[in-house]
Design a protein around this motif. Structure first.
Motif, PDB file in Angstrom:
ATOM      1  N   LEU A 208      39.054  -4.718   9.479  1.00 58.63           N
ATOM      2  CA  LEU A 208      40.398  -4.093   8.526  1.00 58.63           C
ATOM      3  C   LEU A 208      39.566  -3.374   7.363  1.00 58.63           C
ATOM      4  CD1 LEU A 208      42.751  -7.091   8.398  1.00 58.63           C
ATOM      5  CD2 LEU A 208      42.674  -5.168  10.271  1.00 58.63           C
ATOM      6  N   PRO A 209      40.213  -2.390   6.881  1.00 56.77           N
ATOM      7  CA  PRO A 209      39.773  -1.484   5.609  1.00 56.77           C
ATOM      8  C   PRO A 209      39.690  -2.812   4.251  1.00 56.77           C
ATOM      9  CG  PRO A 209      41.406  -0.292   6.572  1.00 56.77           C
ATOM     10  CD  PRO A 209      41.575  -1.822   7.137  1.00 56.77           C
ATOM     11  N   LEU A 210      38.802  -2.437   3.366  1.00 55.38           N
ATOM     12  CA  LEU A 210      38.894  -3.202   2.278  1.00 55.38           C
ATOM     13  C   LEU A 210      38.993  -2.371   1.025  1.00 55.38           C
ATOM     14  CD1 LEU A 210      38.475  -6.115   0.548  1.00 55.38           C
ATOM     15  CD2 LEU A 210      36.066  -5.560   0.873  1.00 55.38           C
ATOM     16  N   PRO A 211      40.276  -1.779   0.460  1.00 52.44           N
ATOM     17  CA  PRO A 211      40.431  -0.869  -0.286  1.00 52.44           C
ATOM     18  C   PRO A 211      40.198  -1.639  -1.852  1.00 52.44           C
ATOM     19  CG  PRO A 211      42.639  -1.515   0.690  1.00 52.44           C
ATOM     20  CD  PRO A 211      41.385  -2.355   1.618  1.00 52.44           C
ATOM     21  N   LEU A 212      39.328  -0.965  -2.419  1.00 50.40           N
ATOM     22  CA  LEU A 212      39.021  -1.215  -3.918  1.00 50.40           C
ATOM     23  C   LEU A 212      39.091  -0.137  -4.780  1.00 50.40           C
ATOM     24  CD1 LEU A 212      35.860  -3.394  -3.310  1.00 50.40           C
ATOM     25  CD2 LEU A 212      38.121  -4.359  -3.677  1.00 50.40           C
ATOM     26  N   ALA A 213      39.813  -0.144  -5.912  1.00 46.78           N
ATOM     27  CA  ALA A 213      39.749   0.863  -6.967  1.00 46.78           C
ATOM     28  C   ALA A 213      38.457   0.274  -7.939  1.00 46.78           C
ATOM     29  CB  ALA A 213      41.083   0.772  -7.679  1.00 46.78           C
TER      30      ALA A 213
END
Length: 823
Positions: A208-213
């Motif tokens: 799964l994606p690991l979205p990080l700002a």
């Protein structure tokens, strides 16, 4: 070529005329070569075969270490990830990932699946290609993108029947809908042994994606839960990359002294990915390779003794062939051809034994051998077996061949004309060589037996270690409350309370509870603390302690004893000040000679209005990581104040844990049919699995040592039987001159025991040096353990006595008239 063909044909006829000799020699060699081939096949898969990824020699994994705080291997925070990503110039790529177990619903019965949340470059860095659809994209590394998933081939097969139209369909993970955008090929896998993801499963089912700002994530230095995997630039060495990494950690220690105190010694270590896989078993593997090498040497010594005996019996044949014009080189070549045929037949049979042993290794090595699926017989293993067979044939065949080629032609033919074997045959150099070979066999056997004995005693000591709880009669399983209904903490508390109460009312149940880190499960969590009234050491900002959240009647279910104070109760809720229970080791270390009840600690990362947490109880110390390790100081928090969603449930009953499984499933289904229970096992199974690697190594070494003992006993028996057979005339003369049967019995046994004593003494000396190499594998015994050394010496002496006594009885029954008449 025609000469070699003739030699091979003659060798085949010669060996066929001595079927028992051929059978014993081939079987001895097959055991030695087969054992070596089996262990080499494991070494080949682990040490010599590269990982199945693109540019595997450049792949590394990073570990966060603070040795001064007792942290030898930890994960990373998102801030540390960005520190490395923006400052380190030795990486071509660096990826971040975190593992997790998630509830899959909406497709029949709920199921727990293993997922990896990762940056989009991980799969491409490892060389993965999509079998269907696509992989994760860089856009998905940022927040605000649609939720997508890439399936492994295994999950695609199990849940979608390999449907080619799966791309674009949806799955529900932890109550959230994900669109399937890709499927990985069958040959790709990322097991736990390669990348030990926190809370990960043995094999990932989906990515799964690991979205990080970046702006926000680079500020979060807590929650060190992430793996970092990198790929070094071409030409950058590990030493160069580590030197640059040390510069980064030195800067972090200066900029964040409160987070990374001077006494911690913060270091980010770069470890080759292959070393990550085999590092824990490399030492054991070399020990096993050395052991099977000893077994093969013993087998070669046995066959060399057989060849010497056979050469003596063929002295007249060799003398006649020499008299007819055969050169010394021709004689040596002929005998070496026989040796090579024997060794090649032994190698062929050894491969067959290896094939069957592979099934045994795959069965018993599940928890002991990484990359077990890669262990098998391939071209490299077959080439190794061929070379080993040829070298063995030369090793055991060359000395007998050279010796028999130096025969005194005249004396041999004269002895033949008299019908005697030669009076010097019993006491000549050939018998000294036989004795030397037997002594060497015994010495090697002593080393193997002592090594096996030390491991057995270590294993027994380990089984006697008190784990701090009673594993009998305890069923455990993992559970995670996921979905919208559990966003409220009170709903989590209510669900777990209903579960524990329902389980305790089921037939045969005694107590039920839960914990976030079950003992011996490789699950752990530590946190920084300070202690009220304690003067810190120079450079010390905090102490590290293991943190565990417990609920229900967990201590009673595990039978962890209460030493002082009380257990948690329902009055310890979120409206009250936080309370803790410490283990007795923490109490002794922080408040020696004092009553710890009422003492206070501060959990640094705990958001609380009250900075202090009060000790209300002291419980026994539990072996958390393994039975042979010393746990850190540890404390427990009440689930009623910290309602964790993920818990390991422990249920103690009066019956077998398996008998409680059905009622447990029914109770969980009654509370929430969408909650799957996973990692179901009894606590006794948990303890046994924690010993699996030691058990496997000990079992293999015991098998090899036993084979060595049998071969050595055969060696003693063979030499003594040969001496008795060749010394018939001398023994007959002794009896005719008045020697009693007891005298003859003593004479033969004394010679056998002299060999045994020489072999045992040589073996003991070698063992004193070599057992130091397995010091790290021992527990509760030293490498020079006197009980093991004395016991093995006594065992070898008894075996040697028995092996000598049987030929001695034959010698004592010799009839002098028949013996002298035949001579």
């Amino acid at each position: 070529m025609s000469a070699w063909t003739q030699d091979i044909r003659f060798a085949l006829r010669s060996l066929a005329k001595s079927p028992w000799f051929t059978l014993v020699a081939v079987l001895s060699l097959a055991i030695g070569i087969g054992a070596n081939t089996s262990i080499f096949s494991v070494a080949n898969a682990l040490l010599f075969r590269p990982l199945p990824y693109e540019d595997p020699e450049r792949l590394v994994i990073l570990w966060n270490r603070s040795p001064g705080l007792g942290i030898t291997e930890d994960w990373f925070s998102t801030a540390q990830y960005f520190d490395i990503k923006t400052s380190h110039h030795g990486f071509e790529q660096i990826a971040i990932a975190i593992g997790g177990n998630y509830n899959l619903t909406g497709r029949g019965n709920p199921e727990r699946v293993g997922a990896v949340r990762t940056s989009s470059n991980l799969l491409r860095m490892l060389g993965a290609r999509a079998a269907l659809g696509r992989l994760l994209t860089p856009d998905e590394d940022l927040p605000g993108q649609p939720a997508t998933a890439v399936l492994t081939d295994g999950m695609w097969s199990r849940h979608f029947g390999r449907d080619p139209h799966v791309i674009g369909t949806s799955i529900i993970i932890n109550g959230q809908t994900y669109e399937i955008v890709g499927v990985l090929p069958q040959e790709f896998s990322l097991p736990q042994e390669v990348v030990p993801l926190l809370d990960g499963t043995q094999q990932a089912d989906l990515f799964l994606p690991l979205p990080l700002a970046p702006a926000a994530a680079s500020l979060v230095r807590e929650h060190e839960d992430y793996n970092l995997i990198g790929k070094l630039k071409s030409g950058v060495t590990l030493q160069q990359a580590q030197a640059e990494m040390d510069t980064i950690t030195a800067r972090l220690r200066r900029e964040f002294p409160e987070k990374y105190p001077p006494n911690g010694g913060l270091t980010f270590s770069i470890v080759p990915l292959l070393e990550q896989v085999v590092g824990n078993v490399r030492h054991s593997l070399w020990v096993l390779l050395g052991s099977v090498g000893f077994v093969l040497l013993i087998a070669c010594a046995n066959v060399a003794n057989l060849m010497l005996s056979r050469a003596v019996a063929r002295q007249q044949e060799i003398a006649v062939r020499t008299a007819l014009g055969a050169s010394r080189w021709h004689i040596v070549r002929q005998l070496l051809t026989e040796s090579l045929l024997l060794s090649l037949c032994g190698g062929a049979l050894g491969i067959l034994l290896c094939f069957f042993s592979m099934q045994w290794i795959h069965l018993l090595g599940t928890k002991s051998i990484p990359r077990l699926q890669d262990v098998g017989i391939d071209g490299r293993v077959l080439l190794f077996t061929l070379l080993l067979s040829v070298c063995s044939g030369i090793l055991f065949g060359l000395v007998p061949a050279l010796r028999v080629s130096r025969l005194d032609l005249n004396s041999t033919l004269k002895d033949a004309s008299r019908g005697a074997a030669g009076t010097s045959a019993v006491w000549g150099r050939g018998n000294n060589l036989r004795r030397l070979l037997v002594v060497a066999e015994l010495a090697l056997s002593v080393v193997l037996l002592i090594g096996a004995g030390l491991l057995i005693r270590s294993f027994v000591h380990l089984q006697d270690v008190a784990p701090g709880f009673n594993p009998r009669g305890v069923l455990t399983f993992d559970l995670t409350m996921t979905g919208g209904r559990y966003n409220e903490k009170q709903n989590v508390l209510n669900a777990y309370r209903q579960l524990w109460e329902g389980l305790e009312h089921s037939p045969g149940a005694i107590a039920a509870g839960g914990v976030t880190s079950l003992p011996l499960s490789e699950a752990f969590a530590w946190t920084p603390i300070t202690v009220e009234g304690r003067i810190p050491l120079p450079g010390e900002k905090f102490l590290n302690a293991d943190e565990r959240i417990v609920g229900g009647h967990y201590f009673e279910a595990m039978e962890i004893p209460l030493r002082r104070g009380r257990f948690f109760n329902q009055q310890d809720d979120m409206t009250k000040p936080v309370v803790v229970i410490v283990d007795e080791y923490m109490a002794d270390q922080l408040w020696p000679g004092q009553d710890p009840i009422g003492k206070r600690i501060h959990i640094v990362e705990l958001p609380s209005k009250d900075p202090w947490q009060t000790v209300v109880g002291v419980v026994g110390r539990v072996k958390q990581d393994s039975l042979d390790s010393n746990p850190r100081i540890a404390f427990y928090l009440p689930h009623t104040q910290f309602p964790a969603r993920a818990m390991t449930v422990a249920l103690r009953g009066r019956t077998d844990p398996a008998a409680m499984l059905s009622s447990t499933r029914d109770e969980l289904r009654r509370i929430d049919p969408d909650l799957p229970m996973y990692r179901v096992r009894s606590m006794e199974q948990q303890v046994n699995e924690s010993l699996a690697r030691r058990r496997f190594l000990t079992l293999l070494l015991v098998v090899f040592a036993s084979v060595a003992l049998v071969l050595a006993a055969i060696g003693i028996y063979g030499v003594m039987a040969y001496l008795v057979n060749q010394g018939n005339r001398e023994l007959g003369i002794r009896i005719a001159l008045g020697a009693s049967r007891a005298n003859i019995l003593t004479l033969v046994v004394r010679q056998g025991m002299a060999l045994a004593v020489s072999g045992v003494m040589a073996g003991l000396s070698a063992a004193l040096l070599l057992t130091r190499l397995i010091r790290s594998l021992l527990f509760g015994v030293g490498p020079a353990d006197p009980i093991t050394f004395a016991g093995i010496s006594l065992l070898l002496a008894m075996i040697a006595l028995l092996a000598s006594y049987i030929p001695a009885q034959r010698a004592a029954r010799i009839d002098p008239l028949i013996s002298l008449r035949s001579e």
